[in-house]
Structures are given as C-alpha cells and as structure tokens.
Design a protein around this motif. Structure first.
Motif, PDB file in Angstrom:
ATOM      1  N   ASN A  57      -0.459 126.209   3.697  1.00 30.31           N
ATOM      2  CA  ASN A  57       0.779 125.396   4.366  1.00 30.31           C
ATOM      3  C   ASN A  57       0.576 123.884   4.093  1.00 30.31           C
ATOM      4  OD1 ASN A  57       1.560 127.829   5.772  1.00 30.31           O
ATOM      5  ND2 ASN A  57       0.255 127.477   7.708  1.00 30.31           N
ATOM      6  N   ALA A  58      -0.376 123.407   3.933  1.00 34.51           N
ATOM      7  CA  ALA A  58      -0.568 122.027   3.426  1.00 34.51           C
ATOM      8  C   ALA A  58       0.084 121.716   2.091  1.00 34.51           C
ATOM      9  CB  ALA A  58      -2.044 121.447   3.540  1.00 34.51           C
ATOM     10  N   PHE A  96      -8.019 105.531  -0.642  1.00 30.71           N
ATOM     11  CA  PHE A  96      -8.145 106.690  -1.483  1.00 30.71           C
ATOM     12  C   PHE A  96      -7.129 107.851  -0.965  1.00 30.71           C
ATOM     13  CE2 PHE A  96      -9.749 110.853  -2.784  1.00 30.71           C
ATOM     14  CZ  PHE A  96      -9.585 110.592  -4.429  1.00 30.71           C
ATOM     15  N   ASN A  97      -7.277 107.817   0.492  1.00 29.40           N
ATOM     16  CA  ASN A  97      -6.615 108.860   1.102  1.00 29.40           C
ATOM     17  C   ASN A  97      -4.898 108.713   1.040  1.00 29.40           C
ATOM     18  OD1 ASN A  97      -8.173 111.253   2.444  1.00 29.40           O
ATOM     19  ND2 ASN A  97      -9.389 109.266   2.186  1.00 29.40           N
ATOM     20  N   ASN A 145       2.309 121.333  10.968  1.00 27.36           N
ATOM     21  CA  ASN A 145       1.156 120.852  11.916  1.00 27.36           C
ATOM     22  C   ASN A 145      -0.103 121.196  10.992  1.00 27.36           C
ATOM     23  OD1 ASN A 145       2.625 120.023  13.981  1.00 27.36           O
ATOM     24  ND2 ASN A 145       2.602 122.413  14.648  1.00 27.36           N
ATOM     25  N   SER A 146       0.185 121.373   9.561  1.00 26.31           N
ATOM     26  CA  SER A 146      -0.968 121.958   8.660  1.00 26.31           C
ATOM     27  C   SER A 146      -1.921 120.799   8.573  1.00 26.31           C
ATOM     28  CB  SER A 146      -0.433 122.535   7.677  1.00 26.31           C
ATOM     29  OG  SER A 146       0.394 121.573   6.677  1.00 26.31           O
ATOM     30  N   PHE A 147      -1.602 119.434   8.674  1.00 21.40           N
ATOM     31  CA  PHE A 147      -2.431 118.476   8.273  1.00 21.40           C
ATOM     32  C   PHE A 147      -3.355 118.239   9.649  1.00 21.40           C
ATOM     33  CE2 PHE A 147       0.623 115.928   5.371  1.00 21.40           C
ATOM     34  CZ  PHE A 147       0.286 116.706   4.243  1.00 21.40           C
ATOM     35  N   ASP A 148      -3.236 118.817  10.810  1.00 18.85           N
ATOM     36  CA  ASP A 148      -3.963 118.582  11.845  1.00 18.85           C
ATOM     37  C   ASP A 148      -5.438 119.079  11.522  1.00 18.85           C
ATOM     38  OD1 ASP A 148      -1.701 117.853  13.120  1.00 18.85           O
ATOM     39  OD2 ASP A 148      -1.575 119.570  14.430  1.00 18.85           O
ATOM     40  N   GLY A 149      -6.422 118.194  11.990  1.00 19.16           N
ATOM     41  CA  GLY A 149      -7.780 118.544  11.809  1.00 19.16           C
ATOM     42  C   GLY A 149      -8.190 118.192  10.274  1.00 19.16           C
ATOM     43  N   MET A 150      -7.430 117.368   9.508  1.00 16.89           N
ATOM     44  CA  MET A 150      -7.494 117.002   8.101  1.00 16.89           C
ATOM     45  C   MET A 150      -8.638 116.034   8.131  1.00 16.89           C
ATOM     46  SD  MET A 150      -4.864 115.147   6.125  1.00 16.89           S
ATOM     47  CE  MET A 150      -4.489 115.385   4.179  1.00 16.89           C
ATOM     48  N   ARG A 151      -9.552 116.273   7.272  1.00 17.40           N
ATOM     49  CA  ARG A 151     -10.791 115.293   7.002  1.00 17.40           C
ATOM     50  C   ARG A 151     -10.177 114.394   5.837  1.00 17.40           C
ATOM     51  NH1 ARG A 151     -14.683 117.664   4.370  1.00 17.40           N
ATOM     52  NH2 ARG A 151     -13.795 119.775   4.441  1.00 17.40           N
ATOM     53  N   ARG A 152     -11.084 113.290   5.799  1.00 21.83           N
ATOM     54  CA  ARG A 152     -10.693 112.259   4.641  1.00 21.83           C
ATOM     55  C   ARG A 152     -11.181 112.710   3.468  1.00 21.83           C
ATOM     56  NH1 ARG A 152      -8.525 107.666   5.575  1.00 21.83           N
ATOM     57  NH2 ARG A 152      -8.104 106.969   7.692  1.00 21.83           N
ATOM     58  N   ALA A 153     -10.492 112.570   2.279  1.00 29.32           N
ATOM     59  CA  ALA A 153     -11.106 112.691   1.075  1.00 29.32           C
ATOM     60  C   ALA A 153     -11.867 111.501   0.641  1.00 29.32           C
ATOM     61  CB  ALA A 153      -9.785 112.930   0.248  1.00 29.32           C
ATOM     62  N   HIS A 213      -5.356 119.316  -1.096  1.00 26.19           N
ATOM     63  CA  HIS A 213      -6.190 118.264  -0.592  1.00 26.19           C
ATOM     64  C   HIS A 213      -7.448 118.724  -0.204  1.00 26.19           C
ATOM     65  CE1 HIS A 213      -7.268 114.976   2.193  1.00 26.19           C
ATOM     66  NE2 HIS A 213      -6.137 114.173   1.782  1.00 26.19           N
ATOM     67  N   PRO A 214      -8.656 117.802  -0.678  1.00 29.58           N
ATOM     68  CA  PRO A 214      -9.843 118.486  -0.372  1.00 29.58           C
ATOM     69  C   PRO A 214     -10.311 118.289   1.009  1.00 29.58           C
ATOM     70  CG  PRO A 214      -9.818 116.497  -1.607  1.00 29.58           C
ATOM     71  CD  PRO A 214      -8.519 116.822  -1.432  1.00 29.58           C
ATOM     72  N   GLY A 215      -9.568 117.546   1.863  1.00 28.14           N
ATOM     73  CA  GLY A 215     -10.034 117.522   3.394  1.00 28.14           C
ATOM     74  C   GLY A 215      -9.342 118.508   4.240  1.00 28.14           C
ATOM     75  N   ILE A 216      -8.281 119.267   3.638  1.00 28.81           N
ATOM     76  CA  ILE A 216      -7.705 120.359   4.561  1.00 28.81           C
ATOM     77  C   ILE A 216      -8.372 121.401   5.093  1.00 28.81           C
ATOM     78  CG2 ILE A 216      -5.650 121.774   4.595  1.00 28.81           C
ATOM     79  CD1 ILE A 216      -4.517 119.132   4.725  1.00 28.81           C
ATOM     80  N   LYS A 217      -8.198 121.997   6.136  1.00 27.18           N
ATOM     81  CA  LYS A 217      -9.027 123.100   6.550  1.00 27.18           C
ATOM     82  C   LYS A 217      -8.458 124.448   5.776  1.00 27.18           C
ATOM     83  CE  LYS A 217      -9.388 122.151  11.666  1.00 27.18           C
ATOM     84  NZ  LYS A 217      -8.880 122.522  12.929  1.00 27.18           N
ATOM     85  N   ASN A 226      -5.591 126.247   6.523  1.00 24.01           N
ATOM     86  CA  ASN A 226      -4.226 125.543   6.331  1.00 24.01           C
ATOM     87  C   ASN A 226      -3.975 125.240   4.957  1.00 24.01           C
ATOM     88  OD1 ASN A 226      -3.967 125.467   9.344  1.00 24.01           O
ATOM     89  ND2 ASN A 226      -4.901 123.339   9.538  1.00 24.01           N
TER      90      ASN A 226
END
Lengths: 183, 95
Positions: free
Chosen positions: A115-116, A21-22, B12-20, A105-109, A112
C-alpha cells in the motif's frame, strides 16, 4: 548574526541527519539518490552556516534546504529524462519501456509495504507544494505551524494544501483502481 | 464500498512508519566533499590572484612604455627647436 549560539557542524549533522534523509528519500524514492542529495544538503549547510541569520530555527532552515535540493534534483533528472525521451521510452515493439519501479521505504511496516509503495507512487503525481505539505505532515509528522514556517505560508494555507493533497490522492487512487478493473 | 476501504488503507499506510537510516559512511563523504570544495575555492582564489597580478604587471609595463615614448618625442622636439634657434618662451627675460 547568531553564529555564537549556533551548534557545531557535527552537532547539526547528528541532530538532523535522519530528518534530512527521511525528507529527501520521500521525494526521490531511491536510496542512492537520497544519500547523494543528503550530502548536498549538508555541504550547503556547512557553506552557509556562517551567513545563517537566525531568522528561522536551524531545523526550519535545514528542512528548506532539503526540500529545495530534492526538488532541484527531481527537476534535473526530469530534464535528462526528457532529453533521452525518444531513445528510451519505446522499445522496438512500440511498448512503453520506461516505467519507474515501486519504492519500498525501509521504515514501513511489512504489512503496509504494498500500500505504501502505491501511495509513494501517487504522491509523485501531486503538484510540488501539495507534495511538500503532505510529506512534511505524514512522513515527518510536523505540525501545521512548523510546516507553515518551512513553506513560508499561513497555517490556513497549509491546511488547505493538505486537504487538496488528500483529495487529489484519493481521486488518483480511485482512478487507478477503476483503470485496473477495466484491464 | 470495498474500493473506498482499500483507498483509506492506502492513505493510512504510512502509520507506524519508522525512520529510514542513512549509510554510516555518509558523514565522511560529506567531510571529503567539504574539503574538496575548500581546496577548489582556495585554488580559484589563487588563480584570480595570479590573473590580477599579471594584469597589473601588463598595465604598469604599458604605462612605462608610453611615458618613455612621450619623453623621447619631447626631447626630439627640443633638439629640433634648438637647431632652428627657437627660444623657449619660458626662459625669455623681459627686464
């Protein structure tokens, strides 16, 4: 044939559902499309499970299917878009109407997110192989050796693809800011 | 300089990204599609089987009709040869 050693379909689904999925959502950048293609991937896995020869690991095989299905989906969507180009691209005033919305993206902080979204948009402009290498490395966190197995390339080729992908992204982002400043 | 810093932040904005997480209903949808595919596959096989049986039936019919016509032709030639008092060479005794 390695069917005797293969896990069952439900075990495969549980192990790889998040990875599939990811990977898929990083290409398609749309939740509904990603769920549809994730289904396609697992239907294909189920269909091909008996003929899986075990030349690569199950994970590598599933990543390959995910990438191919995602790229096929994007190509088919682009074909449809081209077909509807004249009617959909311009509104009555002649302004550009069709523009892709930003993907969150649902998993992005939270800090961020903006930017993401811009990075995802820029990733879409990369050539397919650079995009694949970048997604597998940055989103999936795969090593060079794992990416090389998925993409059927040498480690050095993967390294070079990633370097070019990063250079291209930096260049495109730099152009984006230059254009924005002019506006 | 500021732009470079901004680009670096974006890179670097994907850093610390959690899985969807995919929807919890996705597995049942996949099973439904697999079932649908299997049904479709068996239906297709059934259609091909019926088509093949029909083709064999047609071929057999054609062969039977062809043989019957040939037999009729043969018997009419034999009756004509008898009418003209022609002797079948296979039955002549040369002793």
């Amino acid at each position: 044939m390695h069917t005797g050693q293969l896990p069952s379909f439900s075990e495969i689904y549980e192990t790889y559902k998040d990875k599939v999925f990811n990977t898929v959502i990083s290409y398609l950048q749309n939740q509904e499309d990603a769920e549809e293609v994730t289904q396609d991937v697992f239907v294909e896995v189920h269909r091909s499970l008996q003929s899986f020869e075990g030349k690569s690991s199950v994970g590598t095989w599933i990543y390959k299917i995910s990438i191919n299905k995602s790229l096929d989906f994007i190509r088919s969507k682009n074909r449809k878009k081209r077909f509807a180009f004249i009617t959909n691209l311009f509104d009555e005033k002649g302004d550009v109407k069709h523009e892709q919305t930003d993907f969150n993206h649902p998993g992005i902080k939270l800090e961020n997110k903006e930017n993401a979204a811009l990075l995802f948009k820029t990733i879409n402009e990369l050539p397919e192989n650079q995009r694949t290498a970048f997604i597998l490395a940055k989103v999936e966190g795969l090593s060079y050796s794992e990416i090389s197995q998925v993409m059927d390339l040498s480690n050095s080729a993967v390294e070079s693809l990633l370097v070019r992908a990063k250079q291209n992204l930096q260049k495109k982002l730099s152009n984006y800011f230059s254009n924005e400043r002019r506006v | 300089m500021e732009q470079e810093k901004k680009i670096e932040e974006i890179m670097n904005s994907f850093d610390g990204m959690r899985r969807a997480q995919p929807s919890p209903f996705i597995y049942s949808k996949i099973l439904q599609r697999i079932e649908g595919y299997n049904k479709e596959y068996s239906n297709t096989r059934l259609v091909w089987l019926a088509a093949a049986s029909f083709a064999i039936l047609i071929i057999l019919n054609f062969l039977v009709i062809k043989n019957t016509v040939a037999d009729k032709k043969m018997s009419s030639i034999e009756s004509q040869s008898q009418g003209y008092n022609l002797v079948n060479v296979n039955t002549v005794n040369y002793n």
